[in-house]
Design a protein around this motif. Structure first.
Motif, PDB file in Angstrom:
ATOM      1  N   HIS A   1      -5.908  -4.582   0.167  1.00 43.05           N
ATOM      2  CA  HIS A   1      -4.656  -5.517  -0.478  1.00 43.05           C
ATOM      3  C   HIS A   1      -5.118  -6.577  -0.989  1.00 43.05           C
ATOM      4  O   HIS A   1      -5.090  -6.881  -1.794  1.00 43.05           O
ATOM      5  CB  HIS A   1      -3.565  -5.596   0.723  1.00 43.05           C
TER       6      HIS A   1
ATOM      7  N   LEU B   1      -6.775  -0.984   5.510  1.00 41.84           N
ATOM      8  CA  LEU B   1      -5.661  -1.236   3.954  1.00 41.84           C
ATOM      9  C   LEU B   1      -4.831  -2.832   3.556  1.00 41.84           C
ATOM     10  O   LEU B   1      -4.836  -2.890   3.124  1.00 41.84           O
ATOM     11  CB  LEU B   1      -4.056  -0.478   4.718  1.00 41.84           C
TER      12      LEU B   1
ATOM     13  N   ALA C   1      -4.233   6.380   3.645  1.00 46.93           N
ATOM     14  CA  ALA C   1      -2.583   5.810   4.000  1.00 46.93           C
ATOM     15  C   ALA C   1      -1.681   7.024   4.339  1.00 46.93           C
ATOM     16  O   ALA C   1      -0.085   6.774   4.777  1.00 46.93           O
ATOM     17  CB  ALA C   1      -2.871   5.609   2.263  1.00 46.93           C
TER      18      ALA C   1
ATOM     19  N   LEU D   1      -2.098  -4.711  -6.397  1.00 49.91           N
ATOM     20  CA  LEU D   1      -0.982  -4.757  -5.588  1.00 49.91           C
ATOM     21  C   LEU D   1      -0.515  -5.371  -4.583  1.00 49.91           C
ATOM     22  O   LEU D   1       0.860  -4.719  -4.816  1.00 49.91           O
ATOM     23  CB  LEU D   1      -1.879  -4.269  -4.148  1.00 49.91           C
TER      24      LEU D   1
ATOM     25  N   LEU E   1      -5.559   3.093  -5.563  1.00 52.13           N
ATOM     26  CA  LEU E   1      -6.279   1.966  -4.759  1.00 52.13           C
ATOM     27  C   LEU E   1      -7.498   1.561  -5.424  1.00 52.13           C
ATOM     28  O   LEU E   1      -7.628   0.427  -4.430  1.00 52.13           O
ATOM     29  CB  LEU E   1      -5.819   2.820  -3.210  1.00 52.13           C
TER      30      LEU E   1
ATOM     31  N   ILE F   1       0.667  -0.908  -0.519  1.00 52.10           N
ATOM     32  CA  ILE F   1       0.070  -0.425  -0.321  1.00 52.10           C
ATOM     33  C   ILE F   1       1.203   1.236   0.224  1.00 52.10           C
ATOM     34  O   ILE F   1       0.977   2.346  -0.665  1.00 52.10           O
ATOM     35  CB  ILE F   1      -0.561  -0.113   1.088  1.00 52.10           C
TER      36      ILE F   1
END
Length: 296
Positions: free
Chosen positions: A91, A87, A121, A97, A107, A33
């Protein structure tokens, strides 16, 4: 005791191992991330320590602090736990990612969601600096509650045991004092000739038992003479002979012979002759008439 201590030590070591493995799993997702939002290789490697490391710091602060400071540490712990969870979830949803083939700063496909995730983030490192410094300051300035000394605890337990072992003793009363009843000897006739009349037996005289002696508190008599207060009774006064009217008039004439007319008042005559106010007024009128003055 040793078994209990060994069990606690083993439990803490097992917890440390589990937390370390969980951190390794989360570290992989947070590193990717961080690379997606523009961090270089070194920053991406340190990024998981910023997020999950602050969670560990907040957990330790929760165990140390109390009151409002403890509530603050719990809120920091909960906030960073939720952020790390989000997060890690992103992911898992974005396979790109994993190989870092996703576009830089992207993202999510939906723009509002992408903006929110990028803001989350990028704001976590700044929040770690602020909240981490605040938690460390609170822990350093924390004063634990005072623990009573061992001597005070021992003294309190001794007093408790002493109070428990003390029995309630009844108040003893003195036994009544009794006297022994003695019988008096019979009277015997004394003389040269014996009496022909028979002697009547004398009944034994019994003494009544005395009542128990009561102890009364008697006030100690003071040796110092008491001062006379108030009016002195007539009996204690020095007797003074009663003067007649002629004697008073003669004494008043002698005392006021050299007085002026203005000084010839009833109050002055009363003080000089030492008589009653009524007699003083009578003497004043008589003396003023003798001088040819007007009688008041």
């Amino acid at each position: 005791m040793n078994l209990h201590r060994k069990g606690r030590t083993a439990l803490v070591l097992a917890l440390v191992v589990v937390v370390a493995m969980a951190f390794r799993v989360s570290w992989n997702a947070l590193r990717d991330i961080a690379g997606a939002v523009g961090a270089d290789a070194t920053a991406a490697t340190l990024y998981p320590f910023v997020v999950d490391g602050l969670m560990a710091l907040a957990l330790i602060a929760t165990l140390v602090l109390a009151g409002q400071d403890r509530t603050f540490a719990l809120r920091v712990l909960g906030t960073y736990t939720v952020a790390s969870l989000v997060l890690n979830y992103v992911h898992g949803l974005v396979p790109e990612l994993h190989g870092r083939t996703v576009d830089w700063g992207r993202l999510a496909d939906w723009d509002p969601a992408n903006w929110a995730l990028v803001l989350l983030a990028t704001s976590l490192p700044v929040g770690s600096i602020y909240f981490g410094s605040d938690l460390v300051a609170k822990v350093l300035h924390h004063r634990p509650a005072s623990i009573p000394a061992a001597d005070a605890i021992a003294e309190e337990s001794t007093n408790t045991e002493r109070n428990r072992s003390t029995a309630d003793l009844p108040v003893s009363t003195p036994a009544p004092i009794t006297t022994n009843v003695t019988e008096l000897p019979r009277p015997v006739a004394v003389g040269f000739m014996k009496s022909t009349l028979p002697l009547k037996p004398t009944p034994a005289i019994e003494t009544a038992p005395k009542a128990p002696i009561e102890r009364r508190a008697v006030a100690a008599e003071s040796i110092r003479p008491r001062r006379a207060t108030g009016r002195v009774p007539d009996v204690a006064r020095t007797p003074r002979p009663k003067r007649t009217a002629d004697e008073l008039l003669a004494e008043a004439r002698t005392a006021t012979a050299d007085w002026s007319d203005e000084r010839l008042t009833a109050e002055g005559i009363r003080r000089e002759v030492r008589t009653s106010p009524a007699n003083a007024r009578t003497l004043r009128d008589t003396l003023r008439s003798e001088r040819g003055l007007q009688v008041a």
